[in-house]
Motif scaffolding. Structure first.
Motif, mmCIF file in Angstrom:
data_model
loop_
_atom_site.group_PDB
_atom_site.id
_atom_site.type_symbol
_atom_site.label_atom_id
_atom_site.label_comp_id
_atom_site.label_asym_id
_atom_site.label_seq_id
_atom_site.Cartn_x
_atom_site.Cartn_y
_atom_site.Cartn_z
ATOM 1 N N ASP A 41 0.887 -1.039 0.088
ATOM 2 C CA ASP A 41 0.077 -0.186 0.049
ATOM 3 C C ASP A 41 0.721 1.338 -0.117
ATOM 4 O O ASP A 41 0.595 2.360 -0.760
ATOM 5 N N ILE A 42 2.002 1.130 0.812
ATOM 6 C CA ILE A 42 2.958 2.333 0.846
ATOM 7 C C ILE A 42 4.339 1.738 0.524
ATOM 8 O O ILE A 42 4.829 0.970 0.840
ATOM 9 N N ALA A 43 5.243 2.663 -0.373
ATOM 10 C CA ALA A 43 6.482 2.418 -0.534
ATOM 11 C C ALA A 43 7.185 3.370 0.068
ATOM 12 O O ALA A 43 6.837 4.604 -0.180
ATOM 13 N N ILE A 78 6.665 7.378 -0.315
ATOM 14 C CA ILE A 78 7.572 8.449 0.551
ATOM 15 C C ILE A 78 8.965 8.053 0.277
ATOM 16 O O ILE A 78 9.272 6.984 0.082
ATOM 17 N N VAL A 79 9.618 9.238 -0.060
ATOM 18 C CA VAL A 79 10.910 9.481 -0.456
ATOM 19 C C VAL A 79 11.698 9.940 0.651
ATOM 20 O O VAL A 79 11.346 10.905 1.270
ATOM 21 N N SER A 100 5.011 11.901 0.298
ATOM 22 C CA SER A 100 5.973 12.739 1.568
ATOM 23 C C SER A 100 7.317 12.502 1.248
ATOM 24 O O SER A 100 7.614 11.580 0.514
ATOM 25 N N ILE A 101 8.230 13.779 1.697
ATOM 26 C CA ILE A 101 9.681 13.369 1.436
ATOM 27 C C ILE A 101 10.105 13.706 2.964
ATOM 28 O O ILE A 101 9.409 14.679 3.819
ATOM 29 N N VAL A 102 11.157 12.970 3.286
ATOM 30 C CA VAL A 102 11.580 12.759 4.749
ATOM 31 C C VAL A 102 13.129 13.101 4.608
ATOM 32 O O VAL A 102 13.624 12.148 4.127
#
Ligand code: SF4
Length: 430
Positions: A41-43, A78-79, A100-102
């Motif tokens: 669902d989330i990468a 998310i990267v 999102s970026i973190v």
């Protein structure tokens, strides 16, 4: 339960960040960690970006995930990591499909990033802390432990200080506790990593205290191999070398990036070393620890590298007999001081020089291989067929294909006779 997949690019330091990210997701609950992004669902993509080829690899992974998201299967991208440090908000403008970026210094915000799309770029303070829990991404018996991050050396070709910030260490207590935790999860071999391991503790204890740290770690029960990666030549002292020589748990192995040997080039690289200091250091290492295995890195094609400078490097590789050498063409990176240097070397010449250095190192490996035939060695099995001696670090150095009538268990140590060696592919029999 959200299915989360982690794709970790780049160096072992990035890998430990990925383990830490997954650890905090597991501790917070609500996520199931899976390996296949096609079922996720989330990468989460943890990127590397210190040179152009790494940026290219990260961008192609982002595009793959965007295509997966278009199928409707993948819900969120998310990267994090160095590409986020390098590009910041520009990355989201370039790829609006990223949710999102973190940044590397906001890893503790990953749970927030899962819940709420956005940019998590604020610096969570300059202290490096140990994760409460990390989900290991390496084989059970071999682990990486990041003892410090960031770098103050400011080599002119390197973006890492800009991407990872100032040098900051974990406290000794943290490193000791993390070592014990890794051993509890089955680690027998622990590779200590940082941008510059030899500077460990300078920010917390006022001077580098790597030797003191090692003296404490080797006392921890069930630790079989302790390996030192990323040492800076000028901070490698006799006391540390003697400890490596005398302590069985410490692998007689050093990863010591030198980058070049010519004074002209070393000066332009803003390296503290000189040809004289490097030659003396290598001689000292080999005198104190004769059976040491040395890995190093060299950059060729650096702006202003003359044919004479290059020949000096070529001869240095031929005469020094490093066990493992990483050879890189200089990569012109925006944001580095070397970016604006005159006398940039054409790619054609860079490639020619890289190939000549690789050929020289291959001839050295043939000599080293010739000396190991019919010798016996203690091998740590990484799986049922392949293993390494203390002379090989995980993931980057060669390995042995080990045959035996018995079933060989991953994580077991075996005594084997070396029967064949071709390049980095070696064979041994138990
Ligand atoms: S020592 Fe030099 S090359 Fe290594 S991370 Fe620091 S600045 Fe970069």
């Amino acid at each position: 339960m959200k299915k989360v997949c982690m794709i970790s690019l780049g160096c072992p330091k990035n890998l430990t960040d990925s383990e830490e990210l997954l650890g905090s997701l597991c501790s917070s609950g609500g996520c199931q960690i899976i390996q296949d992004e096609n079922k996720a669902d989330i990468a989460i993509l943890n990127t590397c970006a210190f040179i152009a080829p790494a940026v290219k690899e990260a961008v192609s992974e982002i595009k793959k995930l965007i295509n997966l998201k278009k199928t409707g299967r993948l819900k969120k991208i998310i990267v994090c990591g160095c590409l986020v440090e390098r590009e910041k908000e520009k990355l989201k403008k370039k790829f609006p499909q990223i949710d999102s970026i973190v940044s590397t210094r906001s890893l503790d915000k990953i749970n927030l990033a899962i819940e709420k799309n956005g940019s998590y770029l604020e610096n969570s303070g300059n202290r490096l802390i140990s994760p409460d829990y990390k989900l290991r991404l390496t084989v059970k018996h071999s682990a990486y432990l990041k003892i410090a991050d960031g770098c103050d050396n400011l080599c002119s070709y390197c973006l890492i200080p800009a991407l990872k910030g100032r040098f900051r260490s974990k406290s000794m207590e943290m490193v000791i506790n993390e070592t014990k935790a890794l051993i509890k999860t089955g680690a027998k071999e622990i590779s200590l990593i940082a941008q510059d391991s030899t500077n460990y503790g300078i920010d917390l204890y006022g001077k580098p205290v790597l030797t003191e740290l090692l003296k404490k770690l080797i006392k921890i029960p069930k630790l079989k191999w302790l390996r030192l990666m990323y040492v800076y030549p000028d901070r490698l002292d006799r006391e540390l070398l003697k400890l490596i020589k005398n302590e069985k748990v410490i692998c007689k192995y050093l990863d010591i990036p030198l980058q070049h040997i010519s004074n002209n080039v070393l000066k332009a690289m803003n390296r503290k070393s000189t040809e004289k200091s490097i030659r003396e250091k290598i001689a000292e290492i080999k005198k104190i620890v004769p059976d040491i295995s040395l890995r190093t890195n060299f950059i060729t094609g650096f702006p202003g590298e003359t044919e004479k400078d290059f020949q000096k490097l070529l001869n240095f590789i031929k005469e020094t007999e490093f066990n493992y050498v990483g050879i890189f063409p200089y990569s012109k990176e925006k944001g580095t001081t070397a970016f604006n240097l005159k006398y940039q070397i054409p790619d054609k010449i860079k490639r020619k020089r890289v190939n000549l250095l690789i050929d020289a190192q291959s001839a050295v490996i043939d000599k080293i291989n010739g000396r190991m035939i019919n010798k016996t060695a203690r091998i740590l099995m990484d799986n049922t067929a392949y293993g390494r001696t203390f002379q090989e670090a995980p993931d980057i150095d060669g390995s042995f294909f080990v045959t035996s009538e018995k079933n060989l268990k991953p994580g077991s140590f075996v005594q084997a006779k070396i029967i064949e060696a071709m390049g980095y592919n070696r064979k041994a029999i138990v």
